[in-house]
Design an enzyme around this catalytic site. Structure first.
Site, PDB file in Angstrom:
ATOM      1  N   ARG A  25       8.163  12.402  12.404  1.00 46.75           N
ATOM      2  CA  ARG A  25       6.755  12.512  12.043  1.00 46.75           C
ATOM      3  C   ARG A  25       6.914  13.987  11.317  1.00 46.75           C
ATOM      4  O   ARG A  25       5.955  14.919  11.244  1.00 46.75           O
ATOM      5  CB  ARG A  25       5.593  12.655  12.958  1.00 46.75           C
ATOM      6  CG  ARG A  25       4.994  11.229  13.180  1.00 46.75           C
ATOM      7  CD  ARG A  25       4.181  10.571  12.429  1.00 46.75           C
ATOM      8  NE  ARG A  25       3.924   9.430  12.875  1.00 46.75           N
ATOM      9  CZ  ARG A  25       2.815   8.810  13.553  1.00 46.75           C
ATOM     10  NH1 ARG A  25       1.839   9.778  13.869  1.00 46.75           N
ATOM     11  NH2 ARG A  25       2.553   7.755  13.604  1.00 46.75           N
ATOM     12  N   ARG A  29       0.493  16.177   9.823  1.00 41.58           N
ATOM     13  CA  ARG A  29      -0.561  17.155   9.535  1.00 41.58           C
ATOM     14  C   ARG A  29      -0.369  18.304  10.125  1.00 41.58           C
ATOM     15  O   ARG A  29      -1.177  19.361   9.854  1.00 41.58           O
ATOM     16  CB  ARG A  29      -1.642  16.422  10.374  1.00 41.58           C
ATOM     17  CG  ARG A  29      -2.314  15.160   9.610  1.00 41.58           C
ATOM     18  CD  ARG A  29      -3.012  14.443  10.607  1.00 41.58           C
ATOM     19  NE  ARG A  29      -2.229  13.494  11.329  1.00 41.58           N
ATOM     20  CZ  ARG A  29      -2.612  12.786  12.479  1.00 41.58           C
ATOM     21  NH1 ARG A  29      -3.812  12.479  12.457  1.00 41.58           N
ATOM     22  NH2 ARG A  29      -1.525  12.151  13.214  1.00 41.58           N
ATOM     23  N   ARG A  38      -2.066  15.178   1.115  1.00 46.44           N
ATOM     24  CA  ARG A  38      -2.857  13.891   1.772  1.00 46.44           C
ATOM     25  C   ARG A  38      -4.512  14.012   1.189  1.00 46.44           C
ATOM     26  O   ARG A  38      -4.933  13.075   0.696  1.00 46.44           O
ATOM     27  CB  ARG A  38      -2.894  14.130   3.113  1.00 46.44           C
ATOM     28  CG  ARG A  38      -3.595  12.875   3.866  1.00 46.44           C
ATOM     29  CD  ARG A  38      -3.598  13.185   5.323  1.00 46.44           C
ATOM     30  NE  ARG A  38      -4.174  12.190   6.272  1.00 46.44           N
ATOM     31  CZ  ARG A  38      -5.525  11.848   6.285  1.00 46.44           C
ATOM     32  NH1 ARG A  38      -6.033  12.595   5.659  1.00 46.44           N
ATOM     33  NH2 ARG A  38      -5.917  11.026   7.108  1.00 46.44           N
ATOM     34  N   ASP A  75       4.454   3.726   6.790  1.00 52.20           N
ATOM     35  CA  ASP A  75       4.033   3.561   8.225  1.00 52.20           C
ATOM     36  C   ASP A  75       4.539   2.063   8.347  1.00 52.20           C
ATOM     37  O   ASP A  75       4.576   1.268   7.587  1.00 52.20           O
ATOM     38  CB  ASP A  75       2.411   3.435   8.053  1.00 52.20           C
ATOM     39  CG  ASP A  75       1.873   3.588   9.416  1.00 52.20           C
ATOM     40  OD1 ASP A  75       1.734   4.926  10.090  1.00 52.20           O
ATOM     41  OD2 ASP A  75       1.661   2.581  10.258  1.00 52.20           O
ATOM     42  N   TYR A 152      -0.287  -4.082  17.326  1.00 56.92           N
ATOM     43  CA  TYR A 152      -1.388  -3.914  16.315  1.00 56.92           C
ATOM     44  C   TYR A 152      -2.134  -5.162  15.959  1.00 56.92           C
ATOM     45  O   TYR A 152      -3.299  -5.307  15.733  1.00 56.92           O
ATOM     46  CB  TYR A 152      -0.938  -2.882  15.455  1.00 56.92           C
ATOM     47  CG  TYR A 152      -0.636  -1.635  16.211  1.00 56.92           C
ATOM     48  CD1 TYR A 152      -1.646  -0.466  16.250  1.00 56.92           C
ATOM     49  CD2 TYR A 152       0.698  -1.071  16.342  1.00 56.92           C
ATOM     50  CE1 TYR A 152      -1.174   0.541  16.776  1.00 56.92           C
ATOM     51  CE2 TYR A 152       1.120   0.054  17.134  1.00 56.92           C
ATOM     52  CZ  TYR A 152       0.031   0.836  17.340  1.00 56.92           C
ATOM     53  OH  TYR A 152       0.394   2.219  17.997  1.00 56.92           O
TER      54      TYR A 152
END
Ligand SMILES: Cc1c2[nH]c(c1CCC(=O)O)Cc1[nH]c(c(CCC(=O)O)c1C)Cc1[nH]c(c(CCC(=O)O)c1C)Cc1[nH]c(c(C)c1CCC(=O)O)C2
Length: 344
Positions: A25, A29, A38, A75, A152
């Site tokens: 990652r 963020r 973003r 992703d 998921y």
């Protein structure tokens, strides 16, 4: 020249000091420049599918820190979307999908080789990166492992214990296996195209491997990863593969041999000394530093970084965290970690 890239040397089995370094990652963020791009893209998925902006965020941590590898910005849940499942992200919460619980939902999915039109922007990002990265930087492509992606797809969201996927495995194992097989097929297709577009290494993330016990671990973590690696190596025998069975614990032992992975990524649940003794003799290892050190910093960060470098110094090792860096991390702590690895 590719031969001079330290990550490729280590993945070929060489011991390199100081070890090459990148971070899970690393485009994320905690970086102000990521948050800005973003915002420009609108939302997370639009950023993934915008090749120019996805290229930009992939390059940001390379410019700032000079990491030895860049990981494609995308992703693991783009595969279910490419198979036809609806996907969206709720800001501050995470991914949502229309859950697959019935045979008819599965039957509505596309075939594994019908994902490419949907994923074309991702292949373009890989192509952009392969021409824009500094020549010493290795480009890593990736995908989720079938078990993690299926958790998921079945729950429709992230779950603390992957309960809905475990339930389907108990109630309708044929349907459960069919979902795993479909994701396995699509993933082989996806990774091979990433390599053809310019990815030099691929990584398979099995973030929820730790919730599989006994033979389930062999059937739904090891076996699909082994099939994916075989499917990638059949087309691209020289492309190294990193596998990340997060939470595998004792089962990290033997994972290289069982799957054919060139490198096994370690979470922070095993000690570096144990892994150096029981895992690294089988091949390259990566990871292990607790992500929380990127929040707390200080002497503990320095000490734990040195401990990992030292423990793995007798064999092939890529320095990395045990899991992704979190949004509350301090970018200065990342520099401190890099300086510690590179400067001693
Ligand atoms: C389980 C999983 C996912 N995605 C991924 C995994 C496996 C690794 C892991 O265990 O973390 C993998 C992933 N996700 C992302 C990357 C890009 C490359 C990188 O820098 O590592 C990679 C390799 C970007 C991302 N993927 C996501 C973000 C944050 C999105 C944002 O900007 O709002 C990023 C940068 C969102 C995401 N994506 C996913 C979740 C559960 C979430 C929400 C949680 C969160 O917000 O951190 C699914």
């Amino acid at each position: 020249m590719a031969e001079n890239k330290s990550i490729l040397k280590v993945l070929a089995g060489e011991t390199v000091a100081p070890p090459p370094i990148w971070m899970m990652r690393q485009a994320g963020r905690y970086l102000p420049e990521y948050r800005e791009t973003r915002a420009q893209a609108g939302d997370f998925l639009s950023l993934c599918y915008n090749s120019e902006l996805a290229t930009e965020v992939t390059l940001q941590p390379i410019r700032r820190y000079g990491f030895d590898a860049a990981i494609l910005f995308a992703d693991i849940l783009l595969i279910p979307e490419a198979l036809g499942q609806k996907l969206w992200f709720v800001t501050g919460e995470g991914p949502r999908l229309e859950p697959i619980g019935l045979r008819k939902d599965y039957e509505a999915l596309k075939n594994g080789d019908e994902v490419h039109d949907h994923l074309a922007p991702i292949y373009r990002t890989v192509g952009n990166l392969s021409t824009q990265l500094p020549e010493e930087t290795t480009l890593i492509g990736f995908a989720g492992a079938p078990w993690t992606v299926a958790t998921y797809m079945i729950a429709g969201r992230g779950t603390p214990d992957q309960g809905p996927a475990h339930d389907l495995k108990t109630k309708d194992v044929a349907l459960f296996k069919a979902i795993i097989d479909r994701v396995t097929w699509a993933t082989i297709e996806y990774l091979n195209r990433q390599i053809e577009a310019g990815a030099e290494v691929v990584k398979i993330f099995d973030s929820w491997a730790g919730s599989l016990s006994a033979e389930d671990f062999d059937n739904y973590c090891v076996d699909p990863i082994r099939k994916i690696i075989a499917g990638v190596k059949a087309e691209h025998p020289d492309t190294p593969v990193i596998a990340f069975p997060r939470g595998a614990g004792e089962r990290y032992r033997g994972f290289h041999a069982a799957t054919g992975a060139d490198c096994v990524a370690l979470d922070d649940g095993v000690s570096p000394e144990w892994a150096a003794e029981h895992v690294q003799p089988d091949g390259c290892v990566q990871g292990n530093l607790k992500s929380s050190h990127m929040v707390t910093g200080g002497q503990t960060l320095i000490d734990e970084t040195r401990r990992i470098v030292e423990a793995f110094s007798h064999g092939p090792h890529i320095f990395n965290l045990g899991h992704g860096i979190t949004p509350d991390a301090d970018p200065a702590n990342v520099q401190l970690m890099i300086d510690t690895v590179r400067g001693g």
